[in-house]
Design a protein around this motif. Structure first.
Motif, mmCIF file in Angstrom:
data_model
loop_
_atom_site.group_PDB
_atom_site.id
_atom_site.type_symbol
_atom_site.label_atom_id
_atom_site.label_comp_id
_atom_site.label_asym_id
_atom_site.label_seq_id
_atom_site.Cartn_x
_atom_site.Cartn_y
_atom_site.Cartn_z
ATOM 1 N N VAL A 4 0.858 -1.188 0.000
ATOM 2 C CA VAL A 4 0.000 0.000 0.000
ATOM 3 C C VAL A 4 0.890 1.233 0.000
ATOM 4 O O VAL A 4 1.753 1.384 0.878
ATOM 5 C CB VAL A 4 -0.926 0.048 1.231
ATOM 6 N N ILE A 5 0.713 2.110 -0.966
ATOM 7 C CA ILE A 5 1.454 3.363 -0.993
ATOM 8 C C ILE A 5 0.558 4.464 -0.430
ATOM 9 O O ILE A 5 -0.607 4.588 -0.812
ATOM 10 C CB ILE A 5 1.956 3.692 -2.426
ATOM 11 N N VAL A 6 1.090 5.215 0.513
ATOM 12 C CA VAL A 6 0.325 6.239 1.232
ATOM 13 C C VAL A 6 0.935 7.602 0.923
ATOM 14 O O VAL A 6 2.136 7.813 1.099
ATOM 15 C CB VAL A 6 0.353 5.986 2.755
ATOM 16 N N LEU A 7 0.105 8.533 0.461
ATOM 17 C CA LEU A 7 0.551 9.892 0.170
ATOM 18 C C LEU A 7 -0.145 10.838 1.128
ATOM 19 O O LEU A 7 -1.332 11.125 1.009
ATOM 20 C CB LEU A 7 0.222 10.248 -1.285
ATOM 21 N N GLU A 8 0.600 11.300 2.136
ATOM 22 C CA GLU A 8 0.055 12.153 3.193
ATOM 23 C C GLU A 8 1.166 13.086 3.684
ATOM 24 O O GLU A 8 2.224 12.636 4.103
ATOM 25 C CB GLU A 8 -0.452 11.283 4.354
ATOM 26 N N GLY A 25 -1.153 -6.016 8.612
ATOM 27 C CA GLY A 25 -0.526 -7.003 7.749
ATOM 28 C C GLY A 25 -0.205 -6.540 6.346
ATOM 29 O O GLY A 25 0.222 -7.342 5.508
ATOM 30 N N TYR A 26 -0.405 -5.242 6.050
ATOM 31 C CA TYR A 26 -0.022 -4.695 4.749
ATOM 32 C C TYR A 26 1.466 -4.303 4.765
ATOM 33 O O TYR A 26 2.097 -4.250 5.833
ATOM 34 C CB TYR A 26 -0.858 -3.456 4.422
ATOM 35 N N ALA A 27 1.994 -4.002 3.588
ATOM 36 C CA ALA A 27 3.358 -3.494 3.458
ATOM 37 C C ALA A 27 3.266 -2.042 2.995
ATOM 38 O O ALA A 27 3.185 -1.771 1.794
ATOM 39 C CB ALA A 27 4.140 -4.330 2.450
ATOM 40 N N PRO A 28 3.256 -1.070 3.936
ATOM 41 C CA PRO A 28 3.040 0.325 3.545
ATOM 42 C C PRO A 28 4.332 1.046 3.149
ATOM 43 O O PRO A 28 5.405 0.800 3.719
ATOM 44 C CB PRO A 28 2.457 0.947 4.826
ATOM 45 N N LEU A 29 4.204 1.938 2.182
ATOM 46 C CA LEU A 29 5.243 2.911 1.856
ATOM 47 C C LEU A 29 4.598 4.276 1.992
ATOM 48 O O LEU A 29 3.681 4.614 1.238
ATOM 49 C CB LEU A 29 5.767 2.712 0.429
ATOM 50 N N CYS A 30 5.064 5.069 2.959
ATOM 51 C CA CYS A 30 4.416 6.342 3.281
ATOM 52 C C CYS A 30 5.274 7.500 2.797
ATOM 53 O O CYS A 30 6.447 7.626 3.182
ATOM 54 C CB CYS A 30 4.179 6.445 4.790
ATOM 55 N N LEU A 31 4.674 8.367 1.977
ATOM 56 C CA LEU A 31 5.396 9.460 1.336
ATOM 57 C C LEU A 31 4.686 10.780 1.595
ATOM 58 O O LEU A 31 3.477 10.814 1.850
ATOM 59 C CB LEU A 31 5.501 9.197 -0.161
ATOM 60 N N ALA A 32 5.459 11.891 1.468
ATOM 61 C CA ALA A 32 4.947 13.194 1.897
ATOM 62 C C ALA A 32 4.528 14.103 0.758
ATOM 63 O O ALA A 32 3.844 15.103 1.003
ATOM 64 C CB ALA A 32 5.997 13.902 2.763
ATOM 65 N N GLY A 40 8.684 6.806 -6.001
ATOM 66 C CA GLY A 40 8.573 5.578 -5.216
ATOM 67 C C GLY A 40 7.510 4.605 -5.684
ATOM 68 O O GLY A 40 7.551 3.422 -5.305
ATOM 69 N N PHE A 41 6.565 5.056 -6.498
ATOM 70 C CA PHE A 41 5.456 4.192 -6.887
ATOM 71 C C PHE A 41 5.909 3.077 -7.812
ATOM 72 O O PHE A 41 6.524 3.308 -8.847
ATOM 73 C CB PHE A 41 4.362 5.018 -7.574
ATOM 74 N N ASP A 42 5.609 1.847 -7.430
ATOM 75 C CA ASP A 42 5.904 0.664 -8.237
ATOM 76 C C ASP A 42 4.581 -0.056 -8.486
ATOM 77 O O ASP A 42 4.003 -0.641 -7.571
ATOM 78 C CB ASP A 42 6.866 -0.254 -7.477
#
Length: 232
Positions: A4-8, A25-32, A40-42
């Motif tokens: 899960v990619i998070v843009l916040e 249980g997700y694999a988050p990538l959190c970006l600003a 970073g988006f794959d």
């Protein structure tokens, strides 16, 4: 594990969302910001996205529009303080799958993610399931209840339910559950387990309207007394 990619852009909320998603249980990538997202988006790894609208270097809606124009199949949830009806209509029109206001309970966000993951078939095929079976999915940690909404779970609650549901119809001793939680049975205050079970029963009841089918076996342990399946 679903990425899960998070843009916040707000640091505290970004950290909170990351911790919450990891706990589910997700694999988050959190970006600003948008620049970090573009780098970073794959699309292979990030099958779900949580996107804010007001960002320091642009608008999240324009990003969603670009993703859809490029044919990216990522499931998108807008999570924004901009939550008027007009905002929601615009977000859904440009390509978001769901639109939630930041005042929403995180349990609602978790349930929305789980529903979107199911719709996008982001899980490996499973064996045929019993229609009236309670199912514990450990991949994100969610409990599927016959005829009721899915309930997201904490790590500890998932461990307890895994112990009970993997041996449905049998008595599971307290010491087995306590050791599965990583605790020393001889040092553990068993009132903590009783408190956790009470809290879990209340949570399942309040979110699903169903009673958790677990009975307490006096001076022994607990028993999950309905048909159950654990998906790992």
């Amino acid at each position: 594990m679903v990425g899960v990619i998070v843009l916040e852009d707000e640091p505290v909320l970004r950290q909170e969302l990351g911790d919450f998603l990891a706990d589910l249980g997700y694999a988050p990538l959190c970006l600003a910001n948008l620049e970090a997202f573009e780098q970073g988006f794959d699309p292979v790894r990030h099958r779900l996205a949580i996107i804010d609208i007001g960002l320091p270097d642009g608008c999240g809606l324009e990003l969603i529009q670009r993703l859809r124009s490029a044919g990216e199949p990522v499931g998108i949830i807008v999570f924004s303080a901009r939550n008027t009806s007009a905002d929601q209509v615009r977000g859904l029109t440009v390509g978001a799958d769901h639109y939630l206001g930041k005042g929403s309970d995180l349990d609602v966000l978790a349930a929305t993610l789980a529903a979107l993951a199911r719709r996008l078939d982001l899980r490996a095929p499973q064996a045929p399931r019993q229609p009236d079976c309670w199912r514990l999915d450990l991949r994100p940690r969610v409990l599927h209840i016959p005829g009721a909404p899915t309930v997201p779970l904490s790590q500890q609650d998932a461990v307890v339910l895994s112990c009970l549901m993997s041996r449905a119809g049998q008595n599971v001793a307290r010491w087995e559950i306590i050791e599965a939680l990583g605790e020393d049975y001889l040092q553990y205050d068993q009132r903590r387990l009783d408190t956790q079970m009470s809290r879990l029963r209340r949570r399942i009841g309040s979110l699903s309207g169903q009673a958790l089918p677990v009975k307490t076996v006096r001076n022994s342990g607990f028993c999950f007394y309905q048909a159950a399946e654990v998906l790992k």
